[in-house]
Design a protein around this motif. Structure first.
Motif, short mmCIF file in Angstrom:
data_model
loop_
_atom_site.label_atom_id
_atom_site.label_comp_id
_atom_site.label_asym_id
_atom_site.label_seq_id
_atom_site.Cartn_x
_atom_site.Cartn_y
_atom_site.Cartn_z
N GLN A 83 0.88 -1.19 -0.06
CA GLN A 83 0.05 0.05 -0.21
C GLN A 83 0.92 1.39 -0.28
OE1 GLN A 83 -1.02 2.45 2.33
NE2 GLN A 83 -2.74 3.18 1.08
N ALA A 84 0.38 2.47 -0.50
CA ALA A 84 1.26 3.47 -0.94
C ALA A 84 1.87 3.89 0.34
CB ALA A 84 0.26 4.63 -1.49
N ARG A 85 1.21 3.91 1.45
CA ARG A 85 1.74 4.73 2.71
C ARG A 85 3.18 3.82 3.51
NH1 ARG A 85 -3.44 7.20 6.08
NH2 ARG A 85 -4.46 7.27 4.42
N TYR A 86 3.29 2.46 2.94
CA TYR A 86 4.36 1.70 3.05
C TYR A 86 5.49 2.59 3.23
CZ TYR A 86 7.94 -1.88 2.43
OH TYR A 86 9.06 -2.75 2.62
N THR A 124 2.63 0.35 -5.75
CA THR A 124 2.06 0.72 -4.74
C THR A 124 0.35 1.06 -5.29
OG1 THR A 124 2.55 2.97 -4.74
CG2 THR A 124 3.63 1.44 -3.03
N PHE A 125 -0.56 1.17 -4.30
CA PHE A 125 -1.84 1.42 -4.63
C PHE A 125 -2.27 2.40 -3.12
CE2 PHE A 125 -4.40 -1.25 -1.96
CZ PHE A 125 -3.16 -2.10 -1.44
N ASP A 126 -3.51 2.99 -3.57
CA ASP A 126 -3.94 3.86 -2.30
C ASP A 126 -5.03 2.94 -1.62
OD1 ASP A 126 -2.32 5.99 -2.56
OD2 ASP A 126 -3.58 6.55 -4.24
N ASP A 127 -6.38 3.06 -2.45
CA ASP A 127 -7.46 2.01 -1.84
C ASP A 127 -7.69 0.82 -2.08
OD1 ASP A 127 -8.13 4.70 -0.44
OD2 ASP A 127 -9.31 5.27 -2.34
N ASP A 128 -7.40 0.47 -3.36
CA ASP A 128 -7.70 -0.72 -3.91
C ASP A 128 -6.96 -1.02 -5.03
OD1 ASP A 128 -10.27 -2.60 -2.56
OD2 ASP A 128 -10.87 -0.35 -2.37
#
Ligand SMILES: [Zn+2]
Length: 292
Positions: A83-86, A124-128
């Motif tokens: 996920q992007a916040r990683y 990476t991705f944000d929500d799905d």
């Protein structure tokens, strides 16, 4: 010991931390999920993939905590998705992650030639996001609350849910990112069809009553935690008094989880406006200060 849970999913419960590694395999391709904490466990997963005539197509890192990021160095060249916040998490917590990994390797006498490199995802991705593995579509979905970057993996056809570090039967919710986010995550999951549930730590289950109970027990726990801490903050209680006011809450395996319940109360106190030193209380305290 490797366990085949569905026609496409195998899990490898670790000999440590009741940790689960896993792999989806279909038509010559494999998606590895948090593939282990011991080198021999990662080798066992690699052997399984080869025996099934498949190649690793994806490496899914469910979140940035140190025990979930060993995979990429054992599977070099395999695309890594997180996920992007990683990225922000590992940049902020790099020292802590390296310290934990060094402690782990010392404990098990594991030697390495070069220092551990914290892996960077290739995607990476944000929500799905949906990834394809052979004939399977796997949905990755953002489930923050334990970690800001935590993702879960859902295979809709078999109603299989890889929960990452939520919905465990042995742990209470470890609210180390945000109570509000954790509550929102569990609320969002209540109407998902789940027949097979695998937590990051604990036992996988296909028992509908168990799946239902994990979700409802954890939601009830968070609701009660919020209510008690809100009341304490309103009454201008100290953090110690707030922890005491949460002491008789009911939760799973109190002997193992009492310490984590305390951290939950402290972190919720900070999140809900209580005044205390965040370096000395809660999940994200500076452990080098408090360990003395
Ligand atoms: Zn975690």
């Amino acid at each position: 010991m490797l366990t085949q849970l569905t026609s496409h999913l195998w899990t490898l419960p670790s000999r440590s931390m009741q940790y689960n590694a896993g792999v989806f395999i279909s038509n010559g391709e494999a998606a590895l999920i948090d593939p282990g904490v011991h080198p021999d466990e990662m080798e066992a997963l690699a052997r399984l993939v080869a025996e099934q005539g498949a190649s690793p197509r994806w490496l899914i890192l469910t979140h940035s905590h140190w025990d979930h990021i060993f995979g990429p160095e054992h599977f070099p060249g395999v695309p890594v998705i997180a996920q992007a916040r990683y990225l922000k998490e590992v940049d902020t917590n790099a020292d802590g992650i390296r310290t934990e990994i060094a402690k782990w390797e010392k404990r098990f006498g594991l030697r390495r030639d070069a220092p551990f490199t914290i892996p960077r995802p290739t995607e990476t991705f944000d929500d799905d996001a949906t990834i394809t593995v052979g004939s399977l579509n796997l949905r990755l979905t953002h489930v923050p609350g334990h970690a800001s970057d935590q993702l879960a993996v859902y295979h809709a056809e078999s109603e299989t849910f890889w929960a990452s570090d939520i919905l465990s039967d042995v742990e209470i919710p470890f609210v180390s990112h945000s109570l509000a986010a954790y509550e929102a995550t569990l609320t969002r999951l209540t109407d998902w069809a789940i027949r097979v549930l695998v937590p990051g730590h604990g036992h996988a289950t296909t028992d509908p009553a168990d799946i239902h109970a994990r979700l409802t027990d954890n939601r009830a726990y968070l609701t009660e935690l919020r209510a008690r801490v809100t009341r304490a903050v309103r009454d201008e209680k100290t953090v110690e008094e707030t922890v005491a006011s949460c002491a008789d809450m009911r939760y799973r395996h109190p002997e193992e989880n009492e310490f984590y319940h305390r951290l939950n109360a402290e972190s919720a106190y900070l999140e809900l406006g209580g005044e205390a030193d965040p370096k000395r209380v809660g999940w994200n305290q500076d452990w080098s200060l408090t360990a003395q």
